[in-house]
Design a protein around this motif. Structure first.
Motif: not given
Length: 282
Positions: A106-124
């Motif tokens: 998913s796209k978004g921002t984090y601490l004001g910076h462009p970011a991408r969020f994801f979980d690894d295959p084990e939900n980390l």
């Protein structure tokens, strides 16, 4: 002046070292710095990933637990790992690469910076952040021999996000004992040692509900870097003065460490002087 220099490494559980190595080397493009054993349990495999030199602050480590069940996320846990890259082109590159693996991004921002969020295959959980040319340690710039272009590769660890019932306890500990600066962001309370970059940040989030249940994908501890044995002795004396239990200084073969569990979070304090035989094949 803080005894802490920044992140040293962060350590997790995995169920399957083969799949774990494939994902972190072939998908994320990190180097398998060392495959060894847990010094507290020599039947347990311990994997280290990082940049080409295994530099402090770039290291992700995993303990293999073949019988591990699924983690149940909750509170009083290290909840998200930040990874820094340079430029939105790098974010887009990794987004495509992860989606090809069937990983939701998913796209978004984090601490004001462009970011991408994801979980690894084990939900980390991870957040890839565009560093936007902000400060990083000089010794991080060691590209890995991988198919990922050098300009897109992961630089090192960014903000580490904690979820805790009582945020004030964590904030008071890091601010009072280690002189982290504090500011508020939409993500939570940010603790930093360098406001010109995000390579030392800890984001503290107040969260209620059930406590995390460990399993595969669980983050066991967050290791903070100190300069040397003398600094680690100061960490020990600091905790003695607090009249709390800690492990004392332990020889970890490649560096020295001390462990302390505070407000549900396990911290390791580890010396940044790593012995020359640490890096695999170097």
């Amino acid at each position: 002046m803080s005894l802490i220099q920044g992140h040293h490494h962060i350590s997790m559980y995995t169920k399957d070292k083969v799949e774990n190595k494939r994902f972190y080397t072939e998908v994320l493009g990190l180097k398998l710095v060392k495959e060894t054993v847990n010094q507290d349990d020599e039947e347990m495999v311990h994997l280290f990933y990082g940049d080409n030199h295994g530099t402090v602050g770039t290291l992700l480590t995993f303990f293999e637990l073949p019988n591990a069940g699924q983690m149940r996320k909750g509170t009083d846990m290290i909840a998200r790992i930040g990874l820094l890259v340079e430029g939105e082109d790098s974010l887009n590159y990794f987004e495509r690469r992860l989606r090809q693996e069937g990983i939701a991004v998913s796209k978004g921002t984090y601490l004001g910076h462009p970011a991408r969020f994801f979980d690894d295959p084990e939900n980390l959980s991870f957040v890839l952040m565009d560093n936007q040319q902000q400060t990083i340690p000089d010794d991080w710039k060691n590209p890995v021999d991988t198919d990922i272009p050098k300009s897109y590769q992961i630089l090192g660890l960014g903000p580490i996000e904690l979820h805790v019932h009582d945020a004030n306890k964590t904030i008071a500990y890091l601010r009072g004992e280690y002189h982290y600066d504090v500011y508020d962001a939409k993500e939570g309370t940010v603790m930093t040692l360098d406001d010109s970059g995000h390579y030392t940040d800890i984001v503290v989030v107040k969260k209620g509900g059930p406590v995390v249940r460990p399993g595969r994908g669980y983050i066991h501890h967050h290791a903070l870097s100190v300069a040397d044995h003398q600094a680690l002795e100061q960490v020990a004396m600091l905790h003695d003065a607090l009249k709390v239990q800690h492990t004392g200084i332990i020889d970890r073969k490649w560096f020295e460490s001390l462990y302390y569990r505070q407000n549900g979070i396990t911290y390791e304090f580890a010396t940044s002087q790593i012995k020359d035989n640490f890096v695999k094949n170097e």
